[in-house]
Design an enzyme around this catalytic site. Structure first.
Site, PDB file in Angstrom:
ATOM      1  N   SER A 201       0.781  -1.254  -0.080  1.00  0.00           N
ATOM      2  CA  SER A 201       0.065  -0.096   0.031  1.00  0.00           C
ATOM      3  C   SER A 201       0.885   1.209  -0.100  1.00  0.00           C
ATOM      4  CB  SER A 201      -1.017   0.023   0.986  1.00  0.00           C
ATOM      5  OG  SER A 201      -0.179   0.182   2.278  1.00  0.00           O
TER       6      SER A 201
ATOM      7  N   ILE B 174      16.412  -8.341   6.080  1.00  0.00           N
ATOM      8  CA  ILE B 174      17.503  -7.138   6.368  1.00  0.00           C
ATOM      9  C   ILE B 174      18.489  -7.261   5.351  1.00  0.00           C
ATOM     10  CG2 ILE B 174      19.208  -6.793   8.207  1.00  0.00           C
ATOM     11  CD1 ILE B 174      17.174  -7.581  10.332  1.00  0.00           C
TER      12      ILE B 174
ATOM     13  N   ASN C 152      13.602   3.429   4.972  1.00  0.00           N
ATOM     14  CA  ASN C 152      12.712   2.735   5.330  1.00  0.00           C
ATOM     15  C   ASN C 152      11.467   3.465   5.981  1.00  0.00           C
ATOM     16  OD1 ASN C 152      11.456   0.178   5.974  1.00  0.00           O
ATOM     17  ND2 ASN C 152      12.230   0.281   7.918  1.00  0.00           N
TER      18      ASN C 152
ATOM     19  N   HIS D 254       8.588   2.859   9.095  1.00  0.00           N
ATOM     20  CA  HIS D 254       8.461   1.978  10.303  1.00  0.00           C
ATOM     21  C   HIS D 254       7.067   2.443  10.837  1.00  0.00           C
ATOM     22  CE1 HIS D 254       9.689  -0.949  13.407  1.00  0.00           C
ATOM     23  NE2 HIS D 254       9.252   0.052  14.421  1.00  0.00           N
TER      24      HIS D 254
ATOM     25  N   LEU E  13      18.860  -3.223  12.852  1.00  0.00           N
ATOM     26  CA  LEU E  13      17.625  -3.372  12.751  1.00  0.00           C
ATOM     27  C   LEU E  13      16.787  -2.131  12.937  1.00  0.00           C
ATOM     28  CD1 LEU E  13      14.955  -5.147  11.914  1.00  0.00           C
ATOM     29  CD2 LEU E  13      15.130  -5.920  14.234  1.00  0.00           C
TER      30      LEU E  13
HETATM   31  C1  GAR Z   1       3.626  -0.683   6.790  1.00  0.00           C
HETATM   32  O1  GAR Z   1       2.882  -0.563   7.931  1.00  0.00           O
HETATM   33  C2  GAR Z   1       5.044  -0.478   7.080  1.00  0.00           C
HETATM   34  O2  GAR Z   1       5.270   0.460   8.042  1.00  0.00           O
HETATM   35  C3  GAR Z   1       5.590  -1.784   7.819  1.00  0.00           C
HETATM   36  O3  GAR Z   1       5.046  -2.666   7.142  1.00  0.00           O
HETATM   37  C4  GAR Z   1       3.904  -2.467   6.406  1.00  0.00           C
HETATM   38  C5  GAR Z   1       3.685  -2.550   5.150  1.00  0.00           C
HETATM   39  O4  GAR Z   1       2.575  -1.987   4.593  1.00  0.00           O
HETATM   40  N1  GAR Z   1       6.932  -1.691   7.961  1.00  0.00           N
HETATM   41  C6  GAR Z   1       7.619  -2.451   9.032  1.00  0.00           C
HETATM   42  O5  GAR Z   1       7.184  -2.951   9.874  1.00  0.00           O
HETATM   43  C7  GAR Z   1       9.014  -2.465   9.190  1.00  0.00           C
HETATM   44  N2  GAR Z   1       9.427  -2.914  10.248  1.00  0.00           N
HETATM   45  P1  GAR Z   1       2.431  -2.124   2.860  1.00  0.00           P
HETATM   46  O6  GAR Z   1       2.792  -3.383   2.243  1.00  0.00           O
HETATM   47  O7  GAR Z   1       0.932  -2.049   2.554  1.00  0.00           O
HETATM   48  O8  GAR Z   1       3.422  -0.839   2.484  1.00  0.00           O
END
Ligand code: GAR
Length: 191
Positions: free
Chosen positions: A14, A94, A109, A111, A146
Protein backbone atom coordinates in the site's frame (compact mmCIF):
# COMPACT_ATOMS: atom_id res chain seq x y z
CA UNK A 1 16.11 15.55 -14.80
CA UNK A 2 13.80 13.01 -13.16
CA UNK A 3 15.49 10.86 -10.55
CA UNK A 4 15.11 7.08 -10.42
CA UNK A 5 13.77 5.35 -7.37
CA UNK A 6 13.30 1.66 -6.71
CA UNK A 7 10.81 0.37 -4.18
CA UNK A 8 11.38 -2.88 -2.30
CA UNK A 9 8.32 -4.69 -0.97
CA UNK A 10 7.40 -8.06 0.51
CA UNK A 11 3.62 -7.96 0.72
CA UNK A 12 0.57 -5.77 0.26
CA UNK A 13 2.37 -2.75 -1.14
CA UNK A 14 0.00 0.00 0.00
CA UNK A 15 2.91 2.41 0.60
CA UNK A 16 4.30 1.58 -2.84
CA UNK A 17 0.89 2.34 -4.39
CA UNK A 18 0.64 5.65 -2.53
CA UNK A 19 4.08 6.61 -3.88
CA UNK A 20 3.09 5.49 -7.39
CA UNK A 21 -0.02 7.69 -7.23
CA UNK A 22 2.09 10.65 -6.19
CA UNK A 23 4.57 9.99 -9.01
CA UNK A 24 1.72 9.87 -11.49
CA UNK A 25 -0.16 12.95 -10.43
CA UNK A 26 0.79 14.17 -6.97
CA UNK A 27 3.70 15.69 -5.14
CA UNK A 28 6.28 13.45 -6.83
CA UNK A 29 5.15 14.26 -10.36
CA UNK A 30 8.13 15.41 -12.46
CA UNK A 31 10.43 14.65 -9.51
CA UNK A 32 11.13 10.96 -10.05
CA UNK A 33 10.14 7.80 -11.80
CA UNK A 34 9.82 4.34 -10.33
CA UNK A 35 12.54 2.44 -12.16
CA UNK A 36 11.25 -0.81 -10.67
CA UNK A 37 9.39 -2.43 -7.84
CA UNK A 38 11.38 -5.30 -6.38
CA UNK A 39 10.14 -8.14 -4.21
CA UNK A 40 11.59 -11.19 -2.52
CA UNK A 41 8.11 -12.70 -2.47
CA UNK A 42 6.63 -13.89 -5.78
CA UNK A 43 3.14 -13.85 -4.22
CA UNK A 44 3.34 -10.29 -2.93
CA UNK A 45 0.06 -8.53 -3.66
CA UNK A 46 1.98 -5.34 -4.34
CA UNK A 47 3.97 -6.97 -7.13
CA UNK A 48 0.81 -7.79 -9.08
CA UNK A 49 -0.54 -4.30 -8.38
CA UNK A 50 2.66 -2.70 -9.72
CA UNK A 51 2.48 -4.85 -12.86
CA UNK A 52 -1.13 -3.75 -13.40
CA UNK A 53 0.04 -0.15 -13.30
CA UNK A 54 2.71 -0.86 -15.91
CA UNK A 55 5.57 -0.34 -13.46
CA UNK A 56 8.60 -2.56 -14.19
CA UNK A 57 8.95 -5.28 -11.58
CA UNK A 58 11.61 -7.73 -10.54
CA UNK A 59 11.24 -10.64 -8.19
CA UNK A 60 14.05 -12.76 -6.84
CA UNK A 61 12.37 -15.30 -4.55
CA UNK A 62 14.22 -15.56 -1.26
CA UNK A 63 12.67 -18.79 0.02
CA UNK A 64 15.34 -21.41 0.49
CA UNK A 65 18.19 -19.10 -0.59
CA UNK A 66 21.03 -18.50 1.88
CA UNK A 67 21.05 -14.95 3.26
CA UNK A 68 24.51 -14.17 1.94
CA UNK A 69 23.75 -15.48 -1.54
CA UNK A 70 20.46 -13.65 -1.63
CA UNK A 71 21.97 -10.33 -0.67
CA UNK A 72 24.64 -10.72 -3.34
CA UNK A 73 21.93 -11.24 -5.99
CA UNK A 74 20.05 -8.22 -4.71
CA UNK A 75 23.18 -6.07 -4.67
CA UNK A 76 23.89 -7.03 -8.30
CA UNK A 77 20.37 -6.10 -9.30
CA UNK A 78 20.52 -2.78 -7.46
CA UNK A 79 23.87 -1.89 -9.02
CA UNK A 80 22.56 -2.74 -12.48
CA UNK A 81 19.41 -0.68 -11.91
CA UNK A 82 21.37 2.27 -10.48
CA UNK A 83 18.69 4.05 -8.45
CA UNK A 84 19.14 7.49 -6.93
CA UNK A 85 17.09 6.34 -3.95
CA UNK A 86 16.14 2.89 -2.60
CA UNK A 87 12.80 2.96 -0.82
CA UNK A 88 11.91 0.09 1.51
CA UNK A 89 8.16 -0.17 1.87
CA UNK A 90 7.22 -3.24 3.86
CA UNK A 91 10.37 -5.08 2.73
CA UNK A 92 10.69 -7.70 5.42
CA UNK A 93 14.30 -8.75 4.97
CA UNK A 94 17.45 -7.26 6.42
CA UNK A 95 19.85 -5.73 3.92
CA UNK A 96 23.47 -6.88 4.19
CA UNK A 97 26.20 -4.45 5.27
CA UNK A 98 27.56 -4.66 1.68
CA UNK A 99 24.28 -3.30 0.28
CA UNK A 100 24.06 -0.59 2.94
CA UNK A 101 27.66 0.50 2.23
CA UNK A 102 27.13 0.48 -1.54
CA UNK A 103 24.39 3.14 -1.28
CA UNK A 104 25.35 5.45 1.60
CA UNK A 105 22.53 7.80 2.58
CA UNK A 106 20.38 6.48 -0.23
CA UNK A 107 18.34 3.74 1.42
CA UNK A 108 15.30 4.66 3.48
CA UNK A 109 12.63 2.72 5.34
CA UNK A 110 9.21 3.45 6.80
CA UNK A 111 8.37 2.01 10.19
CA UNK A 112 4.97 2.00 11.95
CA UNK A 113 6.38 3.11 15.31
CA UNK A 114 9.00 5.31 16.89
CA UNK A 115 12.16 3.32 16.13
CA UNK A 116 13.59 4.39 19.49
CA UNK A 117 10.75 2.54 21.24
CA UNK A 118 9.92 -0.40 19.01
CA UNK A 119 11.96 -2.14 16.33
CA UNK A 120 11.21 -4.99 13.95
CA UNK A 121 7.80 -6.36 13.08
CA UNK A 122 4.27 -5.75 14.39
CA UNK A 123 4.52 -2.05 15.21
CA UNK A 124 0.77 -1.48 15.22
CA UNK A 125 0.09 -4.62 17.29
CA UNK A 126 2.60 -3.28 19.82
CA UNK A 127 0.87 0.13 20.00
CA UNK A 128 -2.54 -1.53 20.36
CA UNK A 129 -1.47 -3.97 23.07
CA UNK A 130 0.36 -1.24 24.98
CA UNK A 131 -2.85 0.84 24.76
CA UNK A 132 -0.85 3.84 23.54
CA UNK A 133 -2.86 7.04 23.05
CA UNK A 134 -0.63 7.81 20.06
CA UNK A 135 2.19 6.28 18.06
CA UNK A 136 4.80 7.81 15.79
CA UNK A 137 5.35 6.68 12.22
CA UNK A 138 9.06 6.97 11.43
CA UNK A 139 11.03 7.32 8.20
CA UNK A 140 14.72 6.62 8.70
CA UNK A 141 17.90 5.92 6.81
CA UNK A 142 18.79 2.25 6.71
CA UNK A 143 22.02 1.34 8.43
CA UNK A 144 23.46 -2.05 9.31
CA UNK A 145 21.21 -2.58 12.33
CA UNK A 146 17.51 -3.36 12.69
CA UNK A 147 15.62 -0.05 12.54
CA UNK A 148 18.58 1.79 14.07
CA UNK A 149 19.33 4.25 11.25
CA UNK A 150 19.17 8.04 11.60
CA UNK A 151 15.61 9.29 11.80
CA UNK A 152 14.60 11.58 8.92
CA UNK A 153 11.00 12.36 9.88
CA UNK A 154 8.30 11.27 12.29
CA UNK A 155 4.61 11.95 12.41
CA UNK A 156 2.22 11.30 15.24
CA UNK A 157 -0.82 9.09 14.79
CA UNK A 158 -3.65 9.79 17.21
CA UNK A 159 -4.99 6.48 18.50
CA UNK A 160 -7.47 7.75 21.05
CA UNK A 161 -10.81 6.00 20.76
CA UNK A 162 -9.56 3.44 18.21
CA UNK A 163 -11.81 0.44 18.64
CA UNK A 164 -9.56 -2.32 17.36
CA UNK A 165 -6.24 -3.15 15.76
CA UNK A 166 -7.71 -2.71 12.28
CA UNK A 167 -8.57 0.88 13.08
CA UNK A 168 -5.12 1.49 14.59
CA UNK A 169 -3.52 0.22 11.40
CA UNK A 170 -5.87 2.22 9.17
CA UNK A 171 -5.05 5.44 11.01
CA UNK A 172 -1.34 4.65 10.84
CA UNK A 173 -1.30 3.79 7.16
CA UNK A 174 -3.14 7.01 6.34
CA UNK A 175 -0.20 8.87 7.90
CA UNK A 176 2.43 6.58 6.31
CA UNK A 177 1.00 7.12 2.83
CA UNK A 178 1.40 10.88 3.08
CA UNK A 179 4.59 11.12 5.08
CA UNK A 180 6.66 8.79 2.89
CA UNK A 181 6.11 10.70 -0.35
CA UNK A 182 6.87 14.01 1.38
CA UNK A 183 10.16 12.65 2.70
CA UNK A 184 11.06 11.19 -0.71
CA UNK A 185 10.37 14.54 -2.39
CA UNK A 186 12.53 16.41 0.13
CA UNK A 187 15.41 13.93 -0.15
CA UNK A 188 15.33 13.95 -3.95
CA UNK A 189 15.45 17.74 -3.91
CA UNK A 190 18.72 17.51 -1.98
CA UNK A 191 20.37 14.76 -4.08
C1 GAR B 1 3.75 -0.76 6.84
O1 GAR B 1 2.92 -0.51 7.95
C2 GAR B 1 5.20 -0.47 7.18
O2 GAR B 1 5.34 0.63 8.05
C3 GAR B 1 5.59 -1.75 7.86
O3 GAR B 1 5.01 -2.76 7.07
C4 GAR B 1 3.79 -2.26 6.52
C5 GAR B 1 3.82 -2.51 5.03
O4 GAR B 1 2.58 -2.21 4.47
N1 GAR B 1 7.00 -1.89 7.94
C6 GAR B 1 7.62 -2.46 9.00
O5 GAR B 1 7.03 -2.95 9.93
C7 GAR B 1 9.14 -2.44 8.92
N2 GAR B 1 9.71 -2.79 10.17
P1 GAR B 1 2.40 -2.04 2.89
O6 GAR B 1 3.02 -3.30 2.25
O7 GAR B 1 0.94 -1.98 2.69
O8 GAR B 1 3.14 -0.80 2.48
Amino acid sequence: MNKNIVILISGRGSNMLAIARNVQSGLLKDKCQIAAVFSNNPDAEGLAAARNLGIPTCCIPSAGVKKQVYNRLLLNWLQKTGPDLIVLAGYMKILSPEIVRAFPGRIINIHPADTALHQGLHGYEWAWHEKLPATRVTVHFVDEGLDTGKIIAQQEVDLTGASDLIEVEERGLRVEHQLYSRVIRDLLNRL
